[in-house]
Design an enzyme around this catalytic site. Structure first.
Site, mmCIF file in Angstrom:
data_model
loop_
_atom_site.group_PDB
_atom_site.id
_atom_site.type_symbol
_atom_site.label_atom_id
_atom_site.label_comp_id
_atom_site.label_asym_id
_atom_site.label_seq_id
_atom_site.Cartn_x
_atom_site.Cartn_y
_atom_site.Cartn_z
ATOM 1 N N HIS A 77 -11.869 8.140 11.340
ATOM 2 C CA HIS A 77 -11.121 8.883 10.188
ATOM 3 C C HIS A 77 -11.181 10.444 9.862
ATOM 4 O O HIS A 77 -11.088 10.140 8.273
ATOM 5 C CB HIS A 77 -12.232 8.145 8.602
ATOM 6 C CG HIS A 77 -11.260 7.717 7.595
ATOM 7 N ND1 HIS A 77 -10.934 6.169 7.049
ATOM 8 C CD2 HIS A 77 -10.161 8.607 6.991
ATOM 9 C CE1 HIS A 77 -10.232 6.699 6.130
ATOM 10 N NE2 HIS A 77 -9.835 7.700 5.909
ATOM 11 N N ARG A 137 -4.691 2.971 6.759
ATOM 12 C CA ARG A 137 -6.366 1.817 5.851
ATOM 13 C C ARG A 137 -6.518 0.831 7.127
ATOM 14 O O ARG A 137 -5.727 0.533 7.692
ATOM 15 C CB ARG A 137 -6.533 2.091 5.050
ATOM 16 C CG ARG A 137 -6.755 2.907 4.155
ATOM 17 C CD ARG A 137 -7.886 3.304 4.295
ATOM 18 N NE ARG A 137 -7.533 4.143 2.685
ATOM 19 C CZ ARG A 137 -7.325 5.600 3.147
ATOM 20 N NH1 ARG A 137 -7.260 5.853 4.359
ATOM 21 N NH2 ARG A 137 -7.824 6.440 1.965
HETATM 22 P P1 NDP Z 1 2.160 7.207 -0.581
HETATM 23 O O1 NDP Z 1 2.345 6.616 -2.306
HETATM 24 O O2 NDP Z 1 3.741 8.509 -0.455
HETATM 25 O O3 NDP Z 1 3.405 6.001 0.525
HETATM 26 C C1 NDP Z 1 3.469 4.584 1.105
HETATM 27 C C2 NDP Z 1 4.607 5.062 1.582
HETATM 28 O O4 NDP Z 1 3.860 3.423 1.922
HETATM 29 C C3 NDP Z 1 5.666 4.232 0.804
HETATM 30 O O5 NDP Z 1 6.676 5.160 1.518
HETATM 31 C C4 NDP Z 1 5.778 3.176 0.431
HETATM 32 O O6 NDP Z 1 7.135 2.389 0.000
HETATM 33 C C5 NDP Z 1 4.966 2.621 1.674
HETATM 34 N N1 NDP Z 1 4.505 1.057 0.576
HETATM 35 C C6 NDP Z 1 4.006 0.862 -0.091
HETATM 36 N N2 NDP Z 1 3.795 -0.245 -0.182
HETATM 37 C C7 NDP Z 1 4.330 -1.362 0.788
HETATM 38 C C8 NDP Z 1 4.859 -2.103 0.874
HETATM 39 N N3 NDP Z 1 4.704 -3.257 0.241
HETATM 40 N N4 NDP Z 1 5.896 -2.612 1.601
HETATM 41 C C9 NDP Z 1 6.345 -1.558 2.253
HETATM 42 N N5 NDP Z 1 6.099 -0.364 1.782
HETATM 43 C C10 NDP Z 1 5.509 -0.164 1.686
HETATM 44 O O7 NDP Z 1 1.635 7.046 0.127
HETATM 45 P P2 NDP Z 1 0.902 8.863 1.319
HETATM 46 O O8 NDP Z 1 2.204 8.242 2.015
HETATM 47 O O9 NDP Z 1 0.791 9.836 0.068
HETATM 48 O O10 NDP Z 1 -0.702 8.074 1.672
HETATM 49 C C11 NDP Z 1 -0.286 7.308 2.470
HETATM 50 C C12 NDP Z 1 -1.797 6.567 2.926
HETATM 51 O O11 NDP Z 1 -2.115 7.338 3.754
HETATM 52 C C13 NDP Z 1 -2.862 6.540 2.083
HETATM 53 O O12 NDP Z 1 -2.301 5.583 1.074
HETATM 54 C C14 NDP Z 1 -3.777 6.725 3.292
HETATM 55 O O13 NDP Z 1 -4.188 4.987 3.106
HETATM 56 C C15 NDP Z 1 -3.368 6.876 4.004
HETATM 57 N N6 NDP Z 1 -4.640 8.297 4.108
HETATM 58 C C16 NDP Z 1 -5.006 7.874 5.196
HETATM 59 C C17 NDP Z 1 -5.460 9.548 6.337
HETATM 60 C C18 NDP Z 1 -6.907 9.737 7.149
HETATM 61 O O14 NDP Z 1 -7.397 10.625 7.218
HETATM 62 N N7 NDP Z 1 -6.657 8.576 8.006
HETATM 63 C C19 NDP Z 1 -5.310 10.611 4.824
HETATM 64 C C20 NDP Z 1 -4.063 10.741 3.576
HETATM 65 C C21 NDP Z 1 -4.047 9.941 3.821
HETATM 66 P P3 NDP Z 1 8.251 3.517 -1.503
HETATM 67 O O15 NDP Z 1 8.187 5.021 -0.829
HETATM 68 O O16 NDP Z 1 9.292 2.813 -1.215
HETATM 69 O O17 NDP Z 1 7.304 3.479 -2.427
HETATM 70 C C1 OXD Z 2 -7.620 9.726 2.577
HETATM 71 C C2 OXD Z 2 -7.980 9.919 3.013
HETATM 72 O O1 OXD Z 2 -6.801 9.010 1.827
HETATM 73 O O2 OXD Z 2 -8.400 9.924 3.773
HETATM 74 O O3 OXD Z 2 -7.009 10.927 2.302
HETATM 75 O O4 OXD Z 2 -8.025 8.433 3.937
#
Ligand code: NDP
Ligand code: OXD
Length: 316
Positions: free
Chosen positions: A279, A231
């Site tokens: 994005h 993000r």
């Molecule tokens: P998940 O919830 O599966 O994974 C999130 C990861 O971030 C986990 O490993 C989590 O740790 C870690 N995390 C969260 N907060 C913290 C913190 N404070 N410190 C350290 N690690 C942290 O989410 P996804 O992988 O499915 O998606 C991740 C993000 O990708 C979405 O929230 C979105 O913002 C972005 N995204 C962007 C897209 C784009 O097109 N650019 C498309 C899809 C997603 P833990 O495993 O320990 O909980």
């Molecule tokens: C998502 C994105 O969060 O597309 O899936 O950004």
């Protein structure tokens, strides 16, 4: 049974079409033509106008079009009903493609080759092999692990960082604030797929970029590289530019920005070592999100447990 598509995005009509195909029996409405608000039991939400969801008195479930749910928590009136976020192989496969493309792009010096081609110059540039490059996955959830599964077979040395401890085969895992220094110190290419939460806002700042590996890097790597597909709110763009200009960072691929669309005046558009994408790292396609929403709603109706429920306290 009524579902409201709560979005300000022009994609709303595409979600409507796909949902009508996937579930002809559902009564589906597209905001702002919501009809009688008390009839809406379900909402498919993506960047809804603040207050839209709170206006639905009988709402039982919110399905987020995105894997990220910061768009929901931005609304101070977000109702206290379960939220499920989008998790699907179509989405994570797209993210894995994006990450692999950009890691390879920088490792194989493609922006420099493109520049050479523009001036019709035939020149050899030394490149490291994948096995000589350490890729640090900041965010080791669905997206981070999908990217790792694609990067692994190339031979990259994979590191990962998350909030909680993990044991993932083929990835050296770090976690929490205590593990961040060691993780960054072993990272040449930082791939970010963190969610935007109060804890991660602005985490990609100059101080963090300075902690990326300085020593132990292969001689053919010219400096640390950043790929942010998480993000825009994670990054401090002025700090990224300063780090690029000082050489603390060599190059970056950025899919997300503090302000989207990226304003015309942003120097990121013109920086020779920055790749800007709009994005689009992983799109939630109308068909995939419609299938997913219908599956979750059907399970909910049968009284079965929901999948991929968002933790409201952690906001992801
Ligand atoms: P998940 O919830 O599966 O994974 C999130 C990861 O971030 C986990 O490993 C989590 O740790 C870690 N995390 C969260 N907060 C913290 C913190 N404070 N410190 C350290 N690690 C942290 O989410 P996804 O992988 O499915 O998606 C991740 C993000 O990708 C979405 O929230 C979105 O913002 C972005 N995204 C962007 C897209 C784009 O097109 N650019 C498309 C899809 C997603 P833990 O495993 O320990 O909980
Ligand atoms: C998502 C994105 O969060 O597309 O899936 O950004």
């Amino acid at each position: 049974m009524t579902l409201l598509i709560a979005t300000t995005s022009p994609m709303g009509k595409d979600y409507l079409k796909a949902l009508r195909k996937a579930a002809p029996e559902l009564d589906i409405r597209l905001w702002p033509e919501a009809g009688r608000l008390e009839e809406a039991r379900y909402a498919l939400a993506w960047k809804a106008a603040p207050g839209t969801l709170a206006a639905l008195p009988n709402l039982s479930l919110i399905v987020s079009v995105g894997a990220g749910v910061d768009h929901l928590f931005n609304d101070a009136t977000l109702p206290h009903v379960p939220i499920v976020r989008f998790v699907d192989p179509d989405l994570s496969g797209r993210m894995a493609e994006y990450v692999a493309l950009h890691v390879l792009y920088h490792q194989r010096r493609m922006s420099e080759f493109a520049e050479l081609q523009r001036s019709h110059r035939w020149a050899y540039l030394p490149e490291p092999a994948a096995h000589e490059v350490r890729v640090g996955l900041m965010g080791l959830g669905v997206m981070g692990q999908a990217a790792a599964a694609v990067l692994g077979p190339f031979g990259y040395q994979l590191k990962g960082w998350g909030r909680t401890a993990k044991n993932v085969p083929g990835i050296k895992c770090f976690h929490g604030a205590a593990g961040l220094d060691a993780f960054l110190g072993e990272t040449d290419v930082l791939v970010v797929t963190l969610p935007l939460t109060p804890d991660t806002q602005g985490i990609l700042d100059r101080a963090l970029l300075r902690r990326l590996s300085r020593g132990g890097r292969h001689e053919r790597l010219r400096g640390p590289i950043l790929v942010n597909a998480g993000r825009g709110g994670l990054q401090v763009e002025a700090d990224i530019l300063a780090a690029l200009d000082s050489g603390e960072l060599y190059a970056a691929s950025l899919d997300v920005f503090e302000t989207e669309p990226l304003p015309e005046a942003s120097p990121l558009w013109r920086h020779p070592r920055v790749v800007v994408t709009p994005h689009n790292a992983a799109e939630s396609t109308p068909d995939a999100i419609a299938r997913y929403a219908v599956r979750q709603i059907a399970a909910f109706e049968r009284g079965e447990p929901l999948q991929h429920v968002v933790d409201r306290a952690r906001q992801y």
